[in-house]
Write a protein that holds these residues in place. Structure first.
Motif, mmCIF file in Angstrom:
data_model
loop_
_atom_site.group_PDB
_atom_site.id
_atom_site.type_symbol
_atom_site.label_atom_id
_atom_site.label_comp_id
_atom_site.label_asym_id
_atom_site.label_seq_id
_atom_site.Cartn_x
_atom_site.Cartn_y
_atom_site.Cartn_z
ATOM 1 N N LEU A 12 0.910 -1.507 0.579
ATOM 2 C CA LEU A 12 0.113 -0.433 -0.190
ATOM 3 C C LEU A 12 0.728 1.221 0.287
ATOM 4 O O LEU A 12 1.836 0.991 0.531
ATOM 5 C CB LEU A 12 -1.058 0.538 1.207
ATOM 6 N N ASN A 13 0.407 2.016 -0.748
ATOM 7 C CA ASN A 13 1.197 3.392 -1.008
ATOM 8 C C ASN A 13 0.980 4.471 -1.270
ATOM 9 O O ASN A 13 -0.183 4.713 -2.715
ATOM 10 C CB ASN A 13 1.983 3.428 -1.624
ATOM 11 N N SER A 14 0.618 5.062 -0.552
ATOM 12 C CA SER A 14 -0.587 6.534 -0.198
ATOM 13 C C SER A 14 0.395 7.810 -0.205
ATOM 14 O O SER A 14 0.283 8.342 0.982
ATOM 15 C CB SER A 14 -1.772 6.633 0.173
ATOM 16 N N SER A 15 0.958 8.732 -0.693
ATOM 17 C CA SER A 15 1.906 9.668 -1.019
ATOM 18 C C SER A 15 0.912 10.644 0.066
ATOM 19 O O SER A 15 2.032 11.678 0.418
ATOM 20 C CB SER A 15 1.775 10.141 -1.678
ATOM 21 N N GLY A 48 -6.922 6.501 -5.614
ATOM 22 C CA GLY A 48 -7.481 5.292 -5.074
ATOM 23 C C GLY A 48 -7.777 4.415 -3.815
ATOM 24 O O GLY A 48 -7.873 4.030 -3.066
ATOM 25 N N ASN A 49 -7.185 5.434 -3.214
ATOM 26 C CA ASN A 49 -6.744 5.439 -1.718
ATOM 27 C C ASN A 49 -7.748 6.405 -0.794
ATOM 28 O O ASN A 49 -7.350 7.077 -0.907
ATOM 29 C CB ASN A 49 -5.637 5.381 -0.686
ATOM 30 N N VAL A 50 -9.121 5.596 -0.275
ATOM 31 C CA VAL A 50 -9.933 6.924 0.244
ATOM 32 C C VAL A 50 -10.310 7.047 1.424
ATOM 33 O O VAL A 50 -9.654 5.743 2.285
ATOM 34 C CB VAL A 50 -11.264 6.325 -0.751
ATOM 35 N N TRP A 51 -9.481 8.379 1.696
ATOM 36 C CA TRP A 51 -9.588 7.958 3.090
ATOM 37 C C TRP A 51 -10.266 9.032 3.911
ATOM 38 O O TRP A 51 -10.757 9.870 2.710
ATOM 39 C CB TRP A 51 -8.565 9.753 3.588
ATOM 40 N N THR A 52 -11.179 8.779 4.718
ATOM 41 C CA THR A 52 -12.660 9.396 5.799
ATOM 42 C C THR A 52 -12.685 10.043 6.792
ATOM 43 O O THR A 52 -11.608 9.764 7.078
ATOM 44 C CB THR A 52 -13.706 7.963 5.872
ATOM 45 N N LEU A 53 -12.461 10.587 6.263
ATOM 46 C CA LEU A 53 -12.428 12.067 6.750
ATOM 47 C C LEU A 53 -12.821 13.276 8.131
ATOM 48 O O LEU A 53 -13.800 13.143 7.384
ATOM 49 C CB LEU A 53 -10.993 13.751 6.826
ATOM 50 N N GLN A 54 -12.771 12.866 9.314
ATOM 51 C CA GLN A 54 -14.056 13.580 10.480
ATOM 52 C C GLN A 54 -13.852 14.000 11.683
ATOM 53 O O GLN A 54 -11.892 14.072 11.911
ATOM 54 C CB GLN A 54 -14.971 12.634 10.681
ATOM 55 N N GLY A 55 -14.701 14.875 12.224
ATOM 56 C CA GLY A 55 -14.212 15.250 13.601
ATOM 57 C C GLY A 55 -14.829 15.719 14.646
ATOM 58 O O GLY A 55 -16.263 15.543 14.320
ATOM 59 N N ASP A 56 -14.378 15.504 15.461
ATOM 60 C CA ASP A 56 -14.814 16.173 17.380
ATOM 61 C C ASP A 56 -14.845 17.626 16.950
ATOM 62 O O ASP A 56 -13.515 17.810 17.733
ATOM 63 C CB ASP A 56 -15.085 15.168 18.448
ATOM 64 N N LEU A 57 -14.842 18.238 16.751
ATOM 65 C CA LEU A 57 -14.443 19.871 16.393
ATOM 66 C C LEU A 57 -15.463 21.441 16.618
ATOM 67 O O LEU A 57 -15.032 22.117 17.452
ATOM 68 C CB LEU A 57 -14.115 20.515 14.810
#
Length: 342
Positions: A12-15, A48-57
Motif C-alpha cells: 500500500l502506498n498513499s503519498s 484510489g486510496n480513499v481516506w474518510t476524514l471526520q472530527g469532533d470539532l
C-alpha cells in the motif's frame, strides 16, 4: 554481493500528494455526533486510496486540503472546543480529528506514515485555565498531538508525537508516545505503553508500527524504538482492519495544523545476507541517520530489521573494521543478498 531476492515494493502506498482544494468540515462527523451525522464526512481520494476524514470539532471550524507536501487538516479553536469539552466532563483533548483508510492487507507487517506539526511560539505564554475562561488550556501544559494507528474491529494500537512545553515553558519539547485505544480519544490501561520526551522540538516525524498482529509488535518514532513486545497489548487478531490517523489538541484560541504524507505498508521488515565469513558483520545504512550492524552467525548469515527506514538502504559487509564488500545500489526491505567470494 549477489542479489538472491529483490526487496518487496509497498503493498500500500498513499503519498497523500493528490491535490484537493480547501474543503470545510460541516460539523461533527459520525464518530462524535448523536445520532451519527454521516453527511459531515470529508472524503479524500489519493490515487484510489480513499481516506474518510471526520472530527469532533464543535465548537470550532476546520478544513482539509492537499498538495505536493501532503494532506493538511487545519483546525481553529477560537470558539473554545477544549474548554467546552472539559466543562462537559470529557477530556480536554476530545477536540480531535480522524482519518480512516479501510484495507484488507492481511500480509502487512510494516505500517508507516509521516506527520508534521509546526513549532508554535505561543506556548510560552499559554496559561492554565483554572475556571476563569481566560487561560488557553486545561492541561498542565499546552498539548498538540498527531498519532497513527492500526484499527482492528475498534481495537487500536497507536504511535504518535506531541508538541508540549519544556519546564519551565520557555521553549517547546517533543513527546513521543505509544498507546492502545478503543476509538475516539480514549486511552486504555496501561496508558501509555511507552513515552519519551526530548527537550528540543522537531516538527516532522515518521510513525511506524511493525507487527504480525499475533506474535510480536514494535513501535517506532523515526529510529527510536518506543515499545517492543512478544505479546499484543490489545487484541489485533481480526480480519476487518484498517489504518487511522488522528490529531487532537487541548488549546483554546489556536489554529492547529497537521500535515500527513507518505503512508506505506510493507509485507517484510528485514534485509538478510548469507555467505558471510567468520567474524564479519552486516552493516545497513539508510535515511534520517538509520544505521545498524549485525554480526554473522555460525552459519554465515545475518539479518537486520529495517522497519524504521525500509527503503533507500545501502548494504555492506565489514571484517576487522574494514569494508569487505558493498552492494552497488540502494535496496529496500525484503532484500536477500549473498556474499560471493572468488
Amino acid at each position: 554481493m549477489q542479489l538472491v531476492q529483490a526487496g518487496t515494493a509497498p503493498i500500500l502506498n498513499s503519498s497523500m500528494h493528490t491535490s484537493m482544494g480547501q474543503t470545510y468540515f460541516p460539523g461533527d462527523g459520525p464518530c462524535c455526533s448523536i445520532p451519527p451525522v454521516y453527511s459531515d464526512i470529508v472524503t479524500y481520494n489519493d490515487t484510489g486510496n480513499v481516506w474518510t476524514l471526520q472530527g469532533d470539532l464543535n465548537p470550532g471550524s476546520a478544513y482539509a486540503f492537499a498538495n505536493n507536501t501532503g494532506l493538511t487538516i487545519s483546525y481553529n479553536t477560537d470558539a473554545g472546543c477544549p474548554r467546552q469539552e472539559d466543562h462537559a466532563g470529557e477530556g480536554p483533548t476530545d477536540c480531535s480529528f480522524y482519518g480512516d483508510l479501510g484495507t484488507t492487507l492481511s500480509s502487512g507487517v510494516v505500517y508507516s506514515i509521516e506527520a508534521y506539526i509546526p513549532y508554535y511560539s505561543f506556548y510560552s505564554t499559554c496559561q492554565l485555565d483554572t475556571g476563569s475562561n481566560q487561560g488557553c488550556t486545561y492541561e498542565s501544559v499546552p498539548y498538540d498531538e498527531a498519532a497513527f494507528g492500526i484499527d482492528v474491529s475498534g481495537n487500536l494500537v497507536n504511535v504518535g508525537f506531541a508538541e508540549v512545553c519544556n519546564n519551565p515553558c520557555t521553549s517547546n519539547a517533543l513527546e513521543m508516545i505509544a498507546y492502545t485505544s478503543q476509538g475516539g480519544s480514549s486511552c486504555e490501561v496501561p496508558c501509555p505503553l511507552a513515552s519519551i520526551t526530548q527537550h528540543v522540538y522537531t516538527p516532522l516525524h515518521r510513525l511506524t508500527i511493525v507487527t504480525d498482529r499475533k506474535t510480536f509488535i514494535d513501535i517506532y518514532v523515526d529510529n527510536t524504538l518506543l515499545y517492543s513486545s512478544s505479546t499484543m497489548p490489545i487484541d489485533l487478531n481480526g480480519s476487518a482492519y484498517g489504518l487511522e490517523l488522528s490529531e487532537r489538541t487541548s488549546i483554546n484560541g489556536e489554529t492547529f495544523d497537521v500535515t500527513w504524507s507518505n503512508a506505506v505498508v510493507y509485507s517484510s521488515d528485514n534485509i538478510s545476507v548469507s555467505g558471510l565469513p567468520s567474524g564479519s558483520s552486516l552493516v545497513v545504512n539508510g535515511t534520517n541517520g538509520f544505521s545498524s550492524t549485525q554480526p554473522a552467525d555460525s552459519n554465515g548469515n545475518a539479518e537486520i530489521i529495517v522497519a524504521a527506514a525500509p527503503n533507500n538502504l545501502m548494504v555492506s559487509v565489514e571484517l576487522d573494521g574494514k569494508v569487505l564488500a558493498t552492494y552497488n545500489e540502494p535496496v529496500q526491505t525484503g532484500t536477500t543478498l549473498k556474499l560471493v567470494t572468488s
